[in-house]
Structures are given as structure tokens and as C-alpha cells.
Design a protein around this motif. Structure first.
Motif, PDB file in Angstrom:
ATOM      1  N   LYS A 317       5.630   5.834 -30.698  1.00 32.03           N
ATOM      2  CA  LYS A 317       5.981   5.837 -32.606  1.00 32.03           C
ATOM      3  C   LYS A 317       6.783   4.449 -32.179  1.00 32.03           C
ATOM      4  CE  LYS A 317       5.427  10.605 -33.310  1.00 32.03           C
ATOM      5  NZ  LYS A 317       5.958  11.790 -34.664  1.00 32.03           N
ATOM      6  N   THR A 318       8.017   4.374 -31.075  1.00 32.87           N
ATOM      7  CA  THR A 318       9.381   3.020 -31.850  1.00 32.87           C
ATOM      8  C   THR A 318       8.558   2.117 -30.592  1.00 32.87           C
ATOM      9  OG1 THR A 318      10.684   4.098 -30.066  1.00 32.87           O
ATOM     10  CG2 THR A 318      10.968   5.558 -32.163  1.00 32.87           C
ATOM     11  N   GLY A 319       7.838   2.228 -29.493  1.00 35.40           N
ATOM     12  CA  GLY A 319       7.660   0.699 -28.779  1.00 35.40           C
ATOM     13  C   GLY A 319       8.530   0.501 -28.024  1.00 35.40           C
ATOM     14  N   GLU A 320       9.344   1.290 -27.901  1.00 34.37           N
ATOM     15  CA  GLU A 320      10.727   1.613 -26.952  1.00 34.37           C
ATOM     16  C   GLU A 320      10.584   2.295 -25.601  1.00 34.37           C
ATOM     17  OE1 GLU A 320      14.161   3.331 -28.380  1.00 34.37           O
ATOM     18  OE2 GLU A 320      14.795   1.958 -29.858  1.00 34.37           O
ATOM     19  N   LEU A 321      10.702   0.710 -24.285  1.00 37.32           N
ATOM     20  CA  LEU A 321      10.743   0.807 -22.907  1.00 37.32           C
ATOM     21  C   LEU A 321      11.984   1.583 -22.250  1.00 37.32           C
ATOM     22  CD1 LEU A 321       9.513  -2.288 -22.143  1.00 37.32           C
ATOM     23  CD2 LEU A 321       7.774  -0.169 -22.096  1.00 37.32           C
ATOM     24  N   THR A 322      12.570   2.781 -21.642  1.00 33.23           N
ATOM     25  CA  THR A 322      13.174   3.316 -20.869  1.00 33.23           C
ATOM     26  C   THR A 322      12.938   3.685 -19.741  1.00 33.23           C
ATOM     27  OG1 THR A 322      12.074   5.985 -21.464  1.00 33.23           O
ATOM     28  CG2 THR A 322      13.094   4.324 -23.727  1.00 33.23           C
ATOM     29  N   ILE A 323      13.895   3.792 -19.191  1.00 37.57           N
ATOM     30  CA  ILE A 323      13.804   4.672 -17.735  1.00 37.57           C
ATOM     31  C   ILE A 323      13.978   5.973 -17.223  1.00 37.57           C
ATOM     32  CG2 ILE A 323      15.099   4.673 -15.416  1.00 37.57           C
ATOM     33  CD1 ILE A 323      13.508   2.024 -16.081  1.00 37.57           C
ATOM     34  N   VAL A 324      13.052   6.867 -17.032  1.00 40.09           N
ATOM     35  CA  VAL A 324      13.640   8.093 -17.047  1.00 40.09           C
ATOM     36  C   VAL A 324      14.226   8.361 -16.073  1.00 40.09           C
ATOM     37  CG1 VAL A 324      12.426  10.412 -17.341  1.00 40.09           C
ATOM     38  CG2 VAL A 324      10.917   8.382 -18.066  1.00 40.09           C
ATOM     39  N   GLN A 325      14.446   7.549 -14.546  1.00 36.99           N
ATOM     40  CA  GLN A 325      14.923   8.412 -13.411  1.00 36.99           C
ATOM     41  C   GLN A 325      14.606   7.220 -12.107  1.00 36.99           C
ATOM     42  OE1 GLN A 325      13.585  11.809 -11.263  1.00 36.99           O
ATOM     43  NE2 GLN A 325      11.817  11.978 -12.442  1.00 36.99           N
ATOM     44  N   ALA A 326      15.688   7.083 -11.185  1.00 37.69           N
ATOM     45  CA  ALA A 326      15.407   6.673 -10.202  1.00 37.69           C
ATOM     46  C   ALA A 326      16.107   7.074  -9.073  1.00 37.69           C
ATOM     47  CB  ALA A 326      16.223   5.083 -10.757  1.00 37.69           C
ATOM     48  N   ARG A 327      15.402   6.931  -7.764  1.00 44.31           N
ATOM     49  CA  ARG A 327      15.404   7.339  -6.363  1.00 44.31           C
ATOM     50  C   ARG A 327      15.414   6.597  -5.773  1.00 44.31           C
ATOM     51  NH1 ARG A 327      10.203  10.166  -7.775  1.00 44.31           N
ATOM     52  NH2 ARG A 327      12.068  12.072  -8.298  1.00 44.31           N
ATOM     53  N   PRO A 328      15.889   6.887  -4.227  1.00 42.07           N
ATOM     54  CA  PRO A 328      15.585   5.436  -3.609  1.00 42.07           C
ATOM     55  C   PRO A 328      14.925   5.645  -2.912  1.00 42.07           C
ATOM     56  CG  PRO A 328      17.862   6.515  -2.842  1.00 42.07           C
ATOM     57  CD  PRO A 328      17.233   7.117  -4.088  1.00 42.07           C
ATOM     58  N   GLU A 329      14.141   4.617  -2.257  1.00 43.80           N
ATOM     59  CA  GLU A 329      12.771   4.694  -1.733  1.00 43.80           C
ATOM     60  C   GLU A 329      13.519   4.821  -0.112  1.00 43.80           C
ATOM     61  OE1 GLU A 329       9.244   2.790   0.648  1.00 43.80           O
ATOM     62  OE2 GLU A 329      11.406   2.263   0.529  1.00 43.80           O
ATOM     63  N   THR A 330      12.064   5.873   0.117  1.00 38.76           N
ATOM     64  CA  THR A 330      13.573   5.913   1.722  1.00 38.76           C
ATOM     65  C   THR A 330      12.253   5.808   3.139  1.00 38.76           C
ATOM     66  OG1 THR A 330      12.196   8.382   1.309  1.00 38.76           O
ATOM     67  CG2 THR A 330      14.260   8.061   0.693  1.00 38.76           C
ATOM     68  N   VAL A 331      10.889   5.548   2.683  1.00 32.53           N
ATOM     69  CA  VAL A 331       9.538   5.400   3.637  1.00 32.53           C
ATOM     70  C   VAL A 331       9.874   4.192   4.489  1.00 32.53           C
ATOM     71  CG1 VAL A 331       7.448   4.728   4.261  1.00 32.53           C
ATOM     72  CG2 VAL A 331       8.287   6.573   2.692  1.00 32.53           C
ATOM     73  N   HIS A 332      10.179   3.032   4.123  1.00 29.02           N
ATOM     74  CA  HIS A 332      10.114   2.073   4.912  1.00 29.02           C
ATOM     75  C   HIS A 332      12.004   1.246   5.295  1.00 29.02           C
ATOM     76  CE1 HIS A 332       6.239   0.709   3.769  1.00 29.02           C
ATOM     77  NE2 HIS A 332       6.212   0.716   2.744  1.00 29.02           N
ATOM     78  N   GLN A 333      12.713   2.084   4.854  1.00 33.09           N
ATOM     79  CA  GLN A 333      14.357   1.983   5.031  1.00 33.09           C
ATOM     80  C   GLN A 333      14.277   2.935   6.732  1.00 33.09           C
ATOM     81  OE1 GLN A 333      17.431   2.510   2.526  1.00 33.09           O
ATOM     82  NE2 GLN A 333      16.078   3.177   1.194  1.00 33.09           N
ATOM     83  N   GLN A 334      13.576   4.087   6.914  1.00 35.81           N
ATOM     84  CA  GLN A 334      12.982   4.413   8.223  1.00 35.81           C
ATOM     85  C   GLN A 334      12.314   4.103   8.905  1.00 35.81           C
ATOM     86  OE1 GLN A 334      13.381   8.754   7.614  1.00 35.81           O
ATOM     87  NE2 GLN A 334      13.966   8.112   5.555  1.00 35.81           N
ATOM     88  N   GLN A 335      11.108   3.055   8.615  1.00 39.38           N
ATOM     89  CA  GLN A 335      10.187   2.826  10.023  1.00 39.38           C
ATOM     90  C   GLN A 335      10.455   1.331  10.300  1.00 39.38           C
ATOM     91  OE1 GLN A 335       6.858   3.468   8.599  1.00 39.38           O
ATOM     92  NE2 GLN A 335       6.716   5.698   7.958  1.00 39.38           N
ATOM     93  N   PRO A 336      10.655   1.227  11.289  1.00 39.67           N
ATOM     94  CA  PRO A 336      11.121  -0.598  12.039  1.00 39.67           C
ATOM     95  C   PRO A 336       9.901  -0.892  12.150  1.00 39.67           C
ATOM     96  CG  PRO A 336      10.827   1.082  13.627  1.00 39.67           C
ATOM     97  CD  PRO A 336      10.768   2.124  12.271  1.00 39.67           C
ATOM     98  N   LEU A 337       9.976  -2.148  11.699  1.00 35.16           N
ATOM     99  CA  LEU A 337       7.664  -3.183  12.392  1.00 35.16           C
ATOM    100  C   LEU A 337       7.372  -2.778  13.481  1.00 35.16           C
ATOM    101  CD1 LEU A 337       6.253  -4.318  10.693  1.00 35.16           C
ATOM    102  CD2 LEU A 337       8.019  -6.334  12.169  1.00 35.16           C
ATOM    103  N   THR A 338       6.957  -2.030  13.926  1.00 41.25           N
ATOM    104  CA  THR A 338       5.545  -2.055  14.726  1.00 41.25           C
ATOM    105  C   THR A 338       4.890  -2.521  14.306  1.00 41.25           C
ATOM    106  OG1 THR A 338       5.111   0.464  13.983  1.00 41.25           O
ATOM    107  CG2 THR A 338       6.786   0.647  15.714  1.00 41.25           C
ATOM    108  N   LEU A 339       3.718  -3.676  15.253  1.00 39.19           N
ATOM    109  CA  LEU A 339       3.071  -4.461  15.112  1.00 39.19           C
ATOM    110  C   LEU A 339       1.928  -4.012  16.282  1.00 39.19           C
ATOM    111  CD1 LEU A 339       1.987  -7.129  13.514  1.00 39.19           C
ATOM    112  CD2 LEU A 339       2.553  -8.288  15.315  1.00 39.19           C
ATOM    113  N   LYS A 340       0.626  -3.207  15.264  1.00 36.05           N
ATOM    114  CA  LYS A 340      -0.670  -2.524  15.250  1.00 36.05           C
ATOM    115  C   LYS A 340      -1.975  -3.309  15.227  1.00 36.05           C
ATOM    116  CE  LYS A 340       0.343   2.605  17.526  1.00 36.05           C
ATOM    117  NZ  LYS A 340      -0.125   3.676  16.544  1.00 36.05           N
ATOM    118  N   THR A 341      -2.783  -4.059  15.552  1.00 36.50           N
ATOM    119  CA  THR A 341      -3.747  -4.046  14.995  1.00 36.50           C
ATOM    120  C   THR A 341      -4.808  -3.016  15.414  1.00 36.50           C
ATOM    121  OG1 THR A 341      -3.978  -5.644  17.211  1.00 36.50           O
ATOM    122  CG2 THR A 341      -2.813  -6.906  15.406  1.00 36.50           C
ATOM    123  N   TYR A 342      -6.235  -3.453  14.665  1.00 38.59           N
ATOM    124  CA  TYR A 342      -7.336  -3.001  14.441  1.00 38.59           C
ATOM    125  C   TYR A 342      -7.995  -3.154  14.203  1.00 38.59           C
ATOM    126  CZ  TYR A 342      -4.109   1.334  14.116  1.00 38.59           C
ATOM    127  OH  TYR A 342      -2.816   2.403  14.192  1.00 38.59           O
TER     128      TYR A 342
END
Length: 786
Positions: A317-342
Motif C-alpha cells: 500500500k505504502t511502498g515502504e521497505l521494512t526489516i522484519v527480523q534478523a538473526r546471526p547466520e550460523t552454518v558457515h561460522q561453524q564449518q572450517p574450510l575442507t577441500l573436497k573435489t567431486y
């Protein structure tokens, strides 16, 4: 002093134990983001104290403990029974009068006719190590005090959803120590607008220089659930920060088949309806709105000082943008880089394809899951195929070796769960449940860039886990040869020093598919099947040429952003005339040649009247990448330049299209692949800023061997003394002129002595295909030790 309710604007992050992670986050954002012009809908939190009062007033603690103690924590075979028992206990109780009175009072202050969202906020929720995303319930378009109180009770009950019980077990939380706060937040009328999710990194690779944003029509719930294939956008963070005119790297139109809207039914306040044909063909956000959201996401990430998962909504109706909620992204903070190739071999035609989540390959039997009632069918190692997944399925998804869905994007529930479980998924196929059958043996591959594929039967594949131990940065730069932009974020994680060769022609043949001159001369083309195909593919572009410029800039931009600020050397198109003819409309603009390998290719095309305007589109795209997107790490390279005069003409041509050497730090390189390039190396060095040896073409032209001919393939040898003599001459000549020179080819990874030969000559860089990079680095290291 209120005990049970707190307005969001009074909440601080230190109140997490009182209001849970979600509400604490909303309070912080309202306080810190509102002064920056970032809209966050207001409301209030019903505190954890109200939940505890609810439990204590009805003496529910012991019955809940008894039920939870009966859970078989090893097999979870009675999880549904235990969860159901706990929820019945919660819903059998009434909210104490003291809590009701305060909730109603605060709601009336908001305006009782206003629609609100009622969201669960656990006291262990939205932590850096455990997001609890999707574990508890939310209720939308709630109106009236009685409906609000009923929704709060339902939120309390959702603390004991099967999925939430299992999640707490996995994360080591005590079931009865976790309390639930409830957020009551003004609803944004995105049912008449759009909504979606944003990540302040690439959710697949963890690459942190982009904002990834999804969007669909209506309430955002369908995007979160993965029940629609949304529009997708990638924004380059440094360009956002600098305020450059084009921070949008790439956009992809999603089908957006349905949307969720309000109803007037109190029992079912929202419903899913089909979108119109127009809505499916249009982006649900303008580029201006995408950029605004991207800037807001950057501010939120700065506030939290970590990658974030953000939900947003646009009021229709108004065209306004809003931020509804935000949370920390958790997956990549916990996974160290492991290099696998397929590597899948042999690859056949896929049954269906979609967006790849993860980078793996697996085989197994298909189990089509329509609801939890199909749960008993799923065995360990099966491949779950569904229209979309549901948070209630988390326990059965843990049995799967991978997931395939009809709908959803990379921010959908299926994608998030797959990452958390460490398995791969193919989402948004559109037709997996129709194409696949229960019990069918298939192979699912996500090893091919951003595209995931499902193949018939059990295929063979190679899987390698490579240790990065001992790999140090070498003096001779180890760089990548790259063709597919879809692999850029993944390959940027490799131990490389940039991209020594990005092949533009691969992008043209896969992402664009139309001959550039067919776009330049579209109005002059005769009516034909090809012209109709071009019209259909470019229907959203009033200027057909802009289709080529935008698509090419987006693909190159994704690669340049992935490796920024390391250099990315982009080779201008190097199709042969027979290959250009394969593009849509190409047969109208290309000559037929007896020997295309030695014909109308490379530099000779660029200033020629038959292709000059097409080359102009290539130049416009590169100018957009460097100047509007801010990716000045891009260097350009001219292939197959036969004579010095030809080099002069090409540089003049590029300058006429806005690409002037040295201006805005632009460097233009030349490929060394013809004997004349070696013989006149110093003269070419007066024109160009750097050089890259194309060892395949140079070898065939020095030895007179057609590298495409099986009859003489045994004579093709980069180690031949004549070839090595040419390499020696050109490297020394270019180094004498103080310019950089590298080599692109397989030999330095296959043959340690060849790498040693190049390093001994003082070559600046060697570029490898991704599967040969690590072997190549080790060969360089050995050579540099000597």
C-alpha cells in the motif's frame, strides 16, 4: 514497571534471557537502525516470565518433565508421541489473568484493529551457534485480543514441536531450561507487496563480499518455507559501501507460482493463492529497492559484527521497505574450510535440474514425501523428493543422503536444513515429483557449479579430499583458469592468487546464447525461427543489445567479485567462426571457412566491419563491470593477435568503445600463441601491459600439429625442444621490457620438470584448471626450493 510486556524500543541485547533472541534483536535494531532511516515494525514482547507464570500456574513442570524423560533419545522412535503429549499439556492450560490483562493493555495501545504478527522467541534462540530458525511457530494477520491470546498459547505449545525437541537435543539444550517469549509486531501489508530473505554472505560457499537476497510476491512465509521459487539477487558489498551506480552483480527471475495473502477468516487468517502470469514474469522488487535493502543489510551486519540472516517485507500500500527480523547466520561460522573435489563420470543427460545446495554427489533410492505420514517410508541413505519441505520433517530429513524439491531457493527450509546436516540438495527443479518415482535408483550431483542435477541409476564418480597443509603462497603466482561463473564463489576459497584466464566465450555460449550481431542487427533480420527465439529471450529488453551487455557484465562481475581484489584476467571472445555460427542467429553473420582455427578469430575480428559492433557490446559490458560495479581488478586480454599493426587497431577500437589503456587503472594484456608473438615480443610489449602464453595454440603452431586431430595427437608435446625454445625467448624478451608474463596450461601440473623450467625462467604466474591447481602449486613449490 511492567512484568510481562516490554515495548520493543525499550529492549536491549542484555534482555535476551527475558525476551529471547528474536525479540532482543528486534529491540536493538529499532533503537540503532531507526536513526539511520531503516524501518523496523514496532510492537512489544511478552516476556519469558509470562511463559514461566503460565507453566507454574497450571503445575505443568512435572508432567512435562515426565513426558520428556520418556523420550528414546537414541532412536527417537517415540518423538511424535512425546511431542504430542507435551503440546496437549500446554494447550490444556489457560493464560493467567495477570498476564492476559497486561497483554491486552499493550495490544490496545498498538490499536486493536491493527493486524499483528505473533512470533515465538526462545531464550536460547538466534545465538551465534544455534539459530533455532524455523523451530517454533509464528502466526500472521492476527486481529483482536482473543485471537492474540490464542496465538500466544499456540506459540508456547510450539516450544514442544517434534522438530524443536530434536533440535534442542542436537544442540545440547535442556528442554525445561529454555523458555519462550512472544513478539507481537505490526504486520507489514506485504500481502499486497513482496517479501523475502537476505544473507550478508553467499549461503552456499560462505563467501562474504556479497549480499544475497531473495524475493517473492505476498507474505514472506512462502519464501522461508521454500514453497516458491523466488527472485534472486547478488549485490557486491564494496560497491554498496562506495555508493557506485551498479552494485547489483546478478539477478535471476523466479517462477513465484504462489503468494500468501490475508483473509477475513479469523480461523485461517492467511491463505496461499496462485500468482498471475504478469507477476510470474516480473521481478518482485525494483533494482533501486534491491540496492536499498542491500545497504540496510550492510548496516545490520556492522551492528552485529557477524554475517546475518535477515527477513524483510515491502508494504504494497505504502511502498515502504521494512526489516522484519534478523538473526546471526550460523552454518558457515561453524564449518572450517575442507577441500573436497567431486567428478562425475560418465555424465549422461539429467532427468531434472535445479539450484545446487552443497558440493557433493550421492546415489540412493527415491522416496517421494508429501507429508509426515510418508515418514515411515524413509530409510537411512534414501533421497527425499518433495514439492517443498517442512520444519516438522527435520527428524526424517536426517536419514536422507540428499534432498530434491520442486520449489524453493537457496534460503528455503530445505536449503538451510541440508547445510546444517552437511548434505547436499537440489532445490527449485519445478518437476522432480513428476519426473522421479518411489524406489527409483538415481544419482544426485551438486558438483557442477550452481546447477544441481539428478541422473538415472547409480553413476560412478571420483571423490577426493585434499589436505591444504603445507601449501604456502608461492613467488610464482598460482592462478586459476575459469569458464563457469557458477563455480566462482567456491573456487575463490581455493589457495590461489587470482584468475589468470576467464574465458568469455563460455559465458556467451551458456548465459547469452545469441550472436551479438543478431542483437545489433535484430530489426534488419529476416523473419525466421531464430528471430522469434531471440524475440522471446529478450522480451524484457526494449534495447536488444542491452540483453547482451547486462548478461555478460553479470557473469564476469560474479567472478570478479568472488576474487576481489585479486586480479581477474578476462579474455575477450575467442570463438572460431564455426563456433560463432552455433549461436542463435550466428549463421546470418558468420563466414564459412575451410580452416576456422587459422581464420576469422581473435583480434582480427574486433575492428572488422563484420564484427566491430558486436565487439562493442563486449567492451560496453566490461566498462560496466569495471566502472559501474567497481570491479577494477578486471584486466582484459586480446587473443590471437597476429601482427603489431593488428594490436594497434584493436587498442584503438577498444578506446573508441570507452576502454582506454591506463584510464581508471585499466590494463590490457595479450595472449602469446603465435610464433610472430615470440619473434616480435618486444614490439608487442610496447603496446600491451602484460602477456599470457596460450601453450596449446603456441605448441600446435610451432610444431604444425592440429591439436584437434587424433591422427597426429602423439606429436603434440609442450616439452618439445622447439616449443621450449620459443617459451624461453618470449619470457626473457617480455621480462627485459619490464612487463608481466604468465602461462595457462596443463603441462606445469602434469610435469614437475616443466613447472621447474618455467619457474627457472622467472615467469610471473602459471594458471591451472581447478582440478590441477593443488598439484601445480606443489610443483611450483618444489621448483622454487631449488
Amino acid at each position: 514497571m511492567t512484568k510481562y510486556c516490554i515495548p520493543f524500543e525499550q529492549i536491549r541485547h542484555t534482555d535476551l534471557s527475558r525476551v529471547g533472541g528474536k525479540n532482543a534483536s528486534l529491540g536493538e535494531m529499532i533503537r540503532k537502525m531507526t536513526p539511520l532511516g531503516i524501518q523496523v515494525p514496532g510492537g512489544f514482547a511478552v516476556t519469558a516470565a509470562a511463559y514461566r507464570e503460565y507453566i507454574e500456574a497450571s503445575d505443568l513442570l512435572e508432567p512435562l518433565k515426565k513426558s520428556l524423560d520418556s523420550l528414546d533419545t537414541k532412536t527417537l522412535k517415540n518423538l511424535d508421541k512425546v511431542g504430542s503429549s507435551c503440546r496437549k499439556l500446554i494447550l490444556s492450560a489457560e493464560i493467567p489473568d495477570s498476564v492476559q490483562e497486561e497483554v491486552v493493555k499493550f495490544y490496545q495501545q498498538l490499536g486493536e484493529k491493527k493486524a499483528v504478527a505473533v512470533r515465538s522467541s526462545a531464550t536460547a534462540e538466534d545465538l551465534p551457534t544455534a539459530s533455532f530458525a524455523g523451530q517454533h511457530d509464528s502466526f500472521l494477520n492476527i486481529r483482536g485480543s482473543s485471537a492474540l491470546l490464542a496465538s500466544i498459547r499456540n506459540c508456547y505449545a510450539s516450544l514442544f514441536n517434534d522438530r524443536a525437541i530434536k533440535y534442542r537435543l542436537d544442540k545440547g539444550f535442556d528442554h525445561l531450561e529454555v523458555a519462550l517469549s512472544v513478539g507481537v509486531q505490526y504486520m507489514v501489508r506485504s500481502d499486497k507487496g513482496s517479501a523475502g530473505v537476505a544473507f550478508t554472505l553467499d549461503p552456499e560457499s560462505g563467501f562474504d563480499k556479497v549480499v544475497y537476497l531473495t524475493s517473492a510476491w505476498g507474505l514472506g512465509e512462502l519464501v522461508v518455507q521454500g514453497a516458491v521459487n523466488p527472485d534472486e539477487f547478488y549485490l557486491f558489498k564494496p560497491a554498496l559501501e562506495k555508493g557506485l551506480p551498479q552494485p547489483l552483480l546478478e539477478k535471476k527471475l523466479g517462477e513465484k507460482e504462489h503468494k500468501m495473502v490475508y483473509t477475513k477468516d479469523r480461523k485461517n487468517p492467511v491463505k496461499k493463492i496462485p500468482t498471475s502470469g504478469r507477476e510470474q514474469k516480473e521481478f518482485s522488487l525494483s533494482e533501486t529497492e534491491v540496492v536499498q535493502l542491500g545497504k540496510w543489510c550492510l548496516e545490520i551486519e556492522k551492528m552485529y559484527q557477524r554475517p546475518m540472516d535477515i527477513e524483510w517485507a515491502k508494504d504494497g500500500k505504502t511502498g515502504e521497505l521494512t526489516i522484519v527480523q534478523a538473526r546471526p547466520e550460523t552454518v558457515h561460522q561453524q564449518q572450517p574450510l575442507t577441500l573436497k573435489t567431486y567428478h562425475l563420470q560418465p555424465e549422461t543427460k539429467p532427468i531434472c535440474q535445479g539450484k545446487a545446495v552443497g558440493k557433493a554427489i550421492a546415489s540412493g533410492k527415491v522416496v517421494i514425501v508429501n507429508s509426515l505420514a510418508d515418514g515411515p517410508k524413509v530409510k537411512m541413505g534414501d533421497i527425499i523428493v518433495a514439492d517443498s519441505t517442512n520444519p516438522d520433517w527435520n527428524a526424517l530429513l536426517k536419514k536422507a543422503v540428499c534432498i530434491v524439491t520442486n520449489k524453493g531457493g537457496r534460503t528455503s527450509h530445505a536449503s538451510i536444513v541440508a547445510r546444517e546436516l552437511g548434505i547436499h540438495a537440489v532445490v527449485g527443479t519445478g518437476n522432480a515429483t513428476q519426473k522421479l518415482q518411489d524406489g527409483q535408483l538415481v544419482t544426485v550431483s551438486c558438483a557442477d557449479g550452481d546447477r544441481g542435477s539428478v541422473f538415472e541409476g547409480k553413476l560412478d564418480w571420483e571423490e577426493k579430499e585434499v589436505s591444504l597443509k603445507g601449501l604456502r603462497t608461492t613467488k610464482t603466482a598460482a592462478m586459476l583458469i575459469l569458464a563457469d561463473p557458477g563455480r566462482a564463489f567456491q573456487l575463490a576459497m581455493y589457495p590461489q592468487q587470482g584468475v589468470g584466464l576467464l574465458r568469455m566465450e563460455f559465458i556467451i555460449s551458456t548465459a547469452i546464447r545469441i550472436h551479438p550481431m543478431a542483437l545489433v542487427k535484430f530489426d534488419e533480420m529476416v523473419e525466421s525461427h531464430e528471430k522469434k527465439a531471440i524475440q522471446a529471450m529478450t522480451m524484457d529488453y526494449a534495447d536488444k543489445q542491452q540483453y547482451f551487455v547486462e548478461k555478460l557484465a553479470a557473469s564476469v562481475g560474479m567472478v570478479a567479485a568472488a576474487f576481489y581484489p585479486k586480479e581477474v584476467i578476462v579474455r575477450m571472445s575467442d570463438f572460431k567462426s564455426n563456433e560463432y555460427r552455433e549461436l542463435i542467429g550466428g549463421k546470418y553473420f558468420e563466414p564459412e571457412e575451410e580452416n576456422p582455427m587459422l581464420g576469422f578469430r581473435g583480434a582480427s575480428r574486433y575492428s572488422h566491419e563484420l564484427y566491430r559492433e558486436g565487439f562493442g557490446l563486449e567492451c560496453k559490458a566490461m566498462k560496466r563491470v569495471r566502472e559501474e560495479m567497481g570491479l577494477d581488478n578486471v584486466k582484459l586480454m586480446v587473443p590471437f593477435c597476429r601482427t603489431v599493426d593488428e594490436g594497434v587497431r584493436v587498442l584503438e577500437c577498444m578506446q573508441s568503445f570507452g576502454l582506454e589503456r591506463k584510464k581508471n587503472k585499466l590494463e590490457i594484456y595479450m595472449m602469446v600463441e603465435i610464433p610472430s608473438n615470440v619473434i616480435l615480443a618486444e614490439s608487442f610489449a610496447d603496446l600491451f601491459d602484460g602477456f599470457s602464453i596460450g601453450s596449446n595454440d603456441l605448441t600446435q603452431l610451432v610444431l604444425g600439429v592440429d591439436r584437434d586431430s587424433a591422427m597426429v595427437s602423439g606429436l603434440f608435446d609442450e616439452n618439445n625442444p622447439a616449443v621450449k625454445e620459443m617459451l624461453t625467448k618470449v619470457i626473457r624478451a617480455i621480462k627485459k621490457k619490464g612487463k608481466k608474463i604468465g602461462l595457462c596450461g596443463q603441462a606445469p601440473s602434469d610435469y614437475p620438470e616443466f613447472a621447474g623450467f618455467l619457474v627457472g625462467l622467472g615467469i610471473d604466474s602459471i594458471s591451472f584448471n581447478a582440478d590441477a591447481l593443488l598439484a601445480g602449486i606443489k610443483n611450483i613449490q618444489k621448483a622454487e626450493k631449488k
